[in-house]
Write a protein that holds these residues in place. Structure first.
Motif, PDB file in Angstrom:
ATOM      1  N   GLY A  37       0.830  -1.195   0.000  1.00 15.86           N
ATOM      2  CA  GLY A  37       0.000   0.000   0.000  1.00 15.86           C
ATOM      3  C   GLY A  37       0.865   1.245   0.000  1.00 15.86           C
ATOM      4  N   GLU A  38       0.246   2.391  -0.182  1.00 15.20           N
ATOM      5  CA  GLU A  38       0.993   3.649  -0.113  1.00 15.20           C
ATOM      6  C   GLU A  38       1.439   3.872   1.328  1.00 15.20           C
ATOM      7  OE1 GLU A  38       2.079   5.551  -2.503  1.00 15.20           O
ATOM      8  OE2 GLU A  38       1.162   4.278  -4.017  1.00 15.20           O
ATOM      9  N   GLY A  39       2.694   4.297   1.511  1.00 13.69           N
ATOM     10  CA  GLY A  39       3.205   4.497   2.854  1.00 13.69           C
ATOM     11  C   GLY A  39       3.628   3.177   3.473  1.00 13.69           C
ATOM     12  N   SER A  40       3.504   3.087   4.780  1.00 12.58           N
ATOM     13  CA  SER A  40       3.964   1.900   5.498  1.00 12.58           C
ATOM     14  C   SER A  40       2.955   0.764   5.419  1.00 12.58           C
ATOM     15  CB  SER A  40       4.208   2.257   6.967  1.00 12.58           C
ATOM     16  OG  SER A  40       4.536   1.105   7.705  1.00 12.58           O
ATOM     17  N   ASN A  41       3.479  -0.444   5.199  1.00  6.00           N
ATOM     18  CA  ASN A  41       2.647  -1.652   5.216  1.00  6.00           C
ATOM     19  C   ASN A  41       2.763  -2.383   6.550  1.00  6.00           C
ATOM     20  OD1 ASN A  41       2.050  -1.756   2.172  1.00  6.00           O
ATOM     21  ND2 ASN A  41       4.268  -1.655   2.236  1.00  6.00           N
ATOM     22  N   SER A  49       2.636 -11.477  10.052  1.00  9.88           N
ATOM     23  CA  SER A  49       4.083 -11.606  10.168  1.00  9.88           C
ATOM     24  C   SER A  49       4.584 -10.826  11.376  1.00  9.88           C
ATOM     25  CB  SER A  49       4.762 -11.083   8.895  1.00  9.88           C
ATOM     26  OG  SER A  49       6.169 -11.041   9.049  1.00  9.88           O
ATOM     27  N   PRO A  50       5.274 -11.452  12.318  1.00  5.50           N
ATOM     28  CA  PRO A  50       5.758 -10.736  13.499  1.00  5.50           C
ATOM     29  C   PRO A  50       6.636  -9.539  13.170  1.00  5.50           C
ATOM     30  CG  PRO A  50       5.972 -13.105  13.817  1.00  5.50           C
ATOM     31  CD  PRO A  50       5.579 -12.905  12.388  1.00  5.50           C
ATOM     32  N   SER A  51       7.383  -9.612  12.076  1.00 10.89           N
ATOM     33  CA  SER A  51       8.276  -8.517  11.694  1.00 10.89           C
ATOM     34  C   SER A  51       7.576  -7.450  10.874  1.00 10.89           C
ATOM     35  CB  SER A  51       9.465  -9.063  10.893  1.00 10.89           C
ATOM     36  OG  SER A  51       9.021  -9.577   9.648  1.00 10.89           O
ATOM     37  N   GLY A  52       6.339  -7.720  10.448  1.00  9.98           N
ATOM     38  CA  GLY A  52       5.647  -6.796   9.556  1.00  9.98           C
ATOM     39  C   GLY A  52       6.211  -6.809   8.153  1.00  9.98           C
ATOM     40  N   ARG A  53       6.906  -7.890   7.790  1.00 11.15           N
ATOM     41  CA  ARG A  53       7.531  -8.002   6.476  1.00 11.15           C
ATOM     42  C   ARG A  53       7.155  -9.320   5.816  1.00 11.15           C
ATOM     43  NH1 ARG A  53      11.862  -4.386   5.770  1.00 11.15           N
ATOM     44  NH2 ARG A  53      12.422  -3.220   7.632  1.00 11.15           N
ATOM     45  N   GLU A 203      -0.181  -7.862 -12.987  1.00  9.06           N
ATOM     46  CA  GLU A 203      -0.633  -7.127 -11.805  1.00  9.06           C
ATOM     47  C   GLU A 203      -1.036  -5.701 -12.158  1.00  9.06           C
ATOM     48  OE1 GLU A 203       1.938  -9.313  -8.247  1.00  9.06           O
ATOM     49  OE2 GLU A 203       2.637  -7.409  -9.068  1.00  9.06           O
ATOM     50  N   PRO A 204      -2.190  -5.240 -11.674  1.00  5.14           N
ATOM     51  CA  PRO A 204      -2.635  -3.879 -11.990  1.00  5.14           C
ATOM     52  C   PRO A 204      -2.081  -2.822 -11.038  1.00  5.14           C
ATOM     53  CG  PRO A 204      -4.335  -4.998 -10.754  1.00  5.14           C
ATOM     54  CD  PRO A 204      -3.213  -6.005 -10.953  1.00  5.14           C
ATOM     55  N   TRP A 205      -1.403  -3.242  -9.977  1.00  9.13           N
ATOM     56  CA  TRP A 205      -0.994  -2.294  -8.941  1.00  9.13           C
ATOM     57  C   TRP A 205       0.349  -1.667  -9.266  1.00  9.13           C
ATOM     58  CZ3 TRP A 205      -1.318  -7.636  -7.346  1.00  9.13           C
ATOM     59  CH2 TRP A 205      -2.628  -8.044  -7.086  1.00  9.13           C
ATOM     60  N   ARG A 206       0.494  -0.388  -8.889  1.00  9.71           N
ATOM     61  CA  ARG A 206       1.768   0.318  -8.972  1.00  9.71           C
ATOM     62  C   ARG A 206       2.082   0.882  -7.596  1.00  9.71           C
ATOM     63  NH1 ARG A 206       1.251  -2.223 -12.775  1.00  9.71           N
ATOM     64  NH2 ARG A 206       1.322  -1.673 -14.985  1.00  9.71           N
ATOM     65  N   ASP A 207       3.304   0.674  -7.154  1.00  8.52           N
ATOM     66  CA  ASP A 207       3.724   1.211  -5.869  1.00  8.52           C
ATOM     67  C   ASP A 207       4.635   2.408  -6.117  1.00  8.52           C
ATOM     68  OD1 ASP A 207       3.970   0.830  -2.846  1.00  8.52           O
ATOM     69  OD2 ASP A 207       6.061   0.872  -3.485  1.00  8.52           O
ATOM     70  N   HIS A 208       4.213   3.563  -5.639  1.00  9.36           N
ATOM     71  CA  HIS A 208       4.912   4.812  -5.945  1.00  9.36           C
ATOM     72  C   HIS A 208       6.371   4.763  -5.503  1.00  9.36           C
ATOM     73  CE1 HIS A 208       5.668   9.088  -6.506  1.00  9.36           C
ATOM     74  NE2 HIS A 208       6.132   9.129  -5.259  1.00  9.36           N
ATOM     75  N   ALA A 209       6.625   4.229  -4.318  1.00 15.94           N
ATOM     76  CA  ALA A 209       7.997   4.219  -3.805  1.00 15.94           C
ATOM     77  C   ALA A 209       8.914   3.398  -4.697  1.00 15.94           C
ATOM     78  CB  ALA A 209       8.010   3.671  -2.380  1.00 15.94           C
ATOM     79  N   HIS A 210       8.451   2.233  -5.137  1.00 19.00           N
ATOM     80  CA  HIS A 210       9.267   1.398  -6.014  1.00 19.00           C
ATOM     81  C   HIS A 210       9.484   2.059  -7.373  1.00 19.00           C
ATOM     82  CE1 HIS A 210       8.184  -1.793  -3.094  1.00 19.00           C
ATOM     83  NE2 HIS A 210       9.317  -2.353  -3.490  1.00 19.00           N
TER      84      HIS A 210
END
Length: 227
Positions: A37-41, A49-53, A203-210
């Motif tokens: 998602g935009e920003g933090s996942n 996931s315990p690490s959030g990753r 995939e239809p999604w684009r991640d701005h940061a990447h």
């Protein structure tokens, strides 16, 4: 059945490692794709996931939230995750661990973005050193253990750990020589890699940061993804 949590196939190099290993070895799992998602996942990914990753493998009450740890967990109950030969197995584990903890410039300047082709603005000394080390490592393994895979005649975890680099070589046109160059095409042709790549393009999604990271270091010359 174990559940493997991954993120976007176009971008998530860490997710690819256990996914392609399990697919190639025919180990059953339930794929759980969680879109960046935009920003933090972190908060959303913390639900599984315990690490959030990602990746994260959940097998009953057992949770394994690191790609190298997933490989070792699988090796405890499945043959073929690592080479059977002791010398090849030691080399494969060292090489996978080197990928797991190193090659920072390659990661930063050539992030995985399967569906595009990029002309880098420059290949500086640090990136050149990373690519040279990968070239050296791959040629060593292929020569020492006879190929066609890095640690011998079968695809193992060390090949899975360098699978994202194979996609990076394709995206950025990074130079390799000798057997390492042919190895790239061999890995790209594997059914599991072709399945991942096809899904990444769709995939239809684009991640701005990447996307912004890619444009920081190069110019997109071709975009093969779903419009």
């Amino acid at each position: 059945m174990p559940a493997l949590y991954i993120a976007n196939k176009n971008y998530s190099s860490w997710s690819l490692r256990p996914w392609v290993l399990m697919k190639h070895l025919g180990l059953p799992f339930d794929e759980k794709l969680m879109v960046f998602g935009e920003g933090s996942n972190w908060e959303a990914f913390r639900q599984f996931s315990p690490s959030g990753r990602v990746p994260c493998l959940r097998d009953g009450d057992t949770v394994v939230w690191d790609s190298l740890a997933i490989a070792e967990y699988l090796a405890e109950s499945h043959v073929g995750v690592w080479p059977s030969d002791r010398d090849a197995r030691a080399w494969a584990r060292c090489s996978a661990a080197e990928m797991h903890s190193g090659f920072g410039t390659l990661r930063n300047e050539c992030g995985m973005n399967c569906g595009i082709r990029v002309r880098l603005h420059a290949i500086g000394p640090a990136l050149k050193a990373d690519v040279a080390r990968i070239n050296e490592l791959w040629n060593e393994g292929l020569s020492r253990f006879g190929g066609p895979y890095l640690a011998g005649s079968t695809f193992t975890a060390v090949d899975a750990f360098y699978a994202p680099v194979v996609f990076r070589i394709q995206t950025y046109g990074l130079p390799l020589d000798g057997a390492a160059s042919a190895y790239v095409q061999r890995i790209l042709a594997l059914p599991a890699m072709r399945e991942w790549y096809t899904a990444a393009l769709a995939e239809p999604w684009r991640d701005h940061a990447h996307e912004a990271e890619t444009l920081r270091y190069g110019e997109v010359t071709e975009d093969l993804r779903l419009a």
